[in-house]
Scaffold this motif. Sequence first.
Motif, short mmCIF file in Angstrom:
data_model
loop_
_atom_site.label_atom_id
_atom_site.label_comp_id
_atom_site.label_asym_id
_atom_site.label_seq_id
_atom_site.Cartn_x
_atom_site.Cartn_y
_atom_site.Cartn_z
N ARG A 19 0.82 -1.22 0.00
CA ARG A 19 0.00 0.00 0.00
C ARG A 19 0.85 1.26 0.00
O ARG A 19 0.35 2.35 -0.33
N LEU A 53 2.28 1.76 -4.22
CA LEU A 53 1.29 1.43 -5.24
C LEU A 53 1.73 1.81 -6.65
O LEU A 53 1.17 1.32 -7.63
N THR A 92 -5.77 -0.43 -7.43
CA THR A 92 -4.98 0.58 -6.72
C THR A 92 -5.74 1.16 -5.53
O THR A 92 -5.13 1.76 -4.64
N GLY A 107 -6.65 -2.03 -0.23
CA GLY A 107 -5.64 -1.86 0.80
C GLY A 107 -4.52 -2.88 0.81
O GLY A 107 -3.47 -2.65 1.40
N TRP A 108 -4.70 -4.05 0.20
CA TRP A 108 -3.71 -5.13 0.11
C TRP A 108 -3.12 -5.50 1.47
O TRP A 108 -1.90 -5.40 1.67
N ASN A 119 -0.42 -7.92 1.05
CA ASN A 119 0.72 -7.42 0.31
C ASN A 119 0.95 -8.13 -1.03
O ASN A 119 -0.01 -8.55 -1.66
#
Length: 334
Positions: free
Chosen positions: A180, A183, A217, A220-221, A224
């Motif tokens: 995050r 990005l 994009t 929040g990932w 990861n």
Amino acid sequence: ELGNVEQIVGAHPAMQQLLERALQAAQSKATVLIHGETGTGKELIAAAIHQNSKRRTGPFVRLNCSALAETILESELFGHEKGAFTGATQRRKGRFEAANCGTLFLDEIGDMPLSTQGHLLRALESGEIVRVGANDPMKVDVRLIAATNRNLEAMVKEGTFRDDLRFRLRVVQIDLPPLRERLADLPQLTEHFLEEASAKHGKPARRIDPEALELLTRYGWPGNVRELRNAMESMVLMSRDETIGKDAVPVYLRPAGAGLDFLDHLSGVALEDVERALIENTLRDVAGNRERASQMLGISTRTLYRKIKEYRSIQDQDRSSAAADEPHSAESAP
């Protein structure tokens, strides 16, 4: 340039600085501590450091320190003698011996018990190990790289991690940024993982539509780069078109409110039916993970369980009514 760099994707300044630091560390014998959230690629960096070091022709040995009982972890690290404990039916080499003249990578080192931390510190300072159940020390030539997603400084204050070991491990420290925070690397990472997944599953090369990339994009990932890799593989498997559009992006990857254009044309439908369809579709998209579904829907897990129970009750009533109506229908038929 770091060996294995084709797997380390990232033009973000933080990643470039990190790679430069890793390359410098590779030229030394110093222990390295890699810190970063789960899924950021700590093992990949460790492997790249080994492959660029003078030990590259030696073994690169991995051990995850989490979820191992203390006795088992000691044996995995240092080996054991026959009869050292119940089940030790023969002598066994540990990871230190296996990594001799090479590199030992200890992942999740923050989960290591305190007593084992002491034994590890002695091994690092003396260059010697003692197998479990043995008396005589054994010389080993091992370069150690450790990794953790935990705050070791806070653990030291709590008394769950040795301060002297922390200092010994972080001769060189490398901090991996979460996805995050970089990005700008998402387009390059996405392309890399799409190519990788397409080749893996024998699919035509895929590309991602700009609108779909925009959705990604805004996510929040939390998992990861590892989560991104898995998501790209899923989209390659489920996509029939060579271009992955925004409709192919799983619901759980979309920000709240994204993709709700269809609501402009929705009317005359019972609110209960809309809610039920929304919950069922969300559960389907997250493979039944109720905790994840409740987060996406903005409701508590308890509320979600109650809703599911209500729907099942309605389904049972519908089946009972249908079964009761069947004989009546048959009797009244001409």
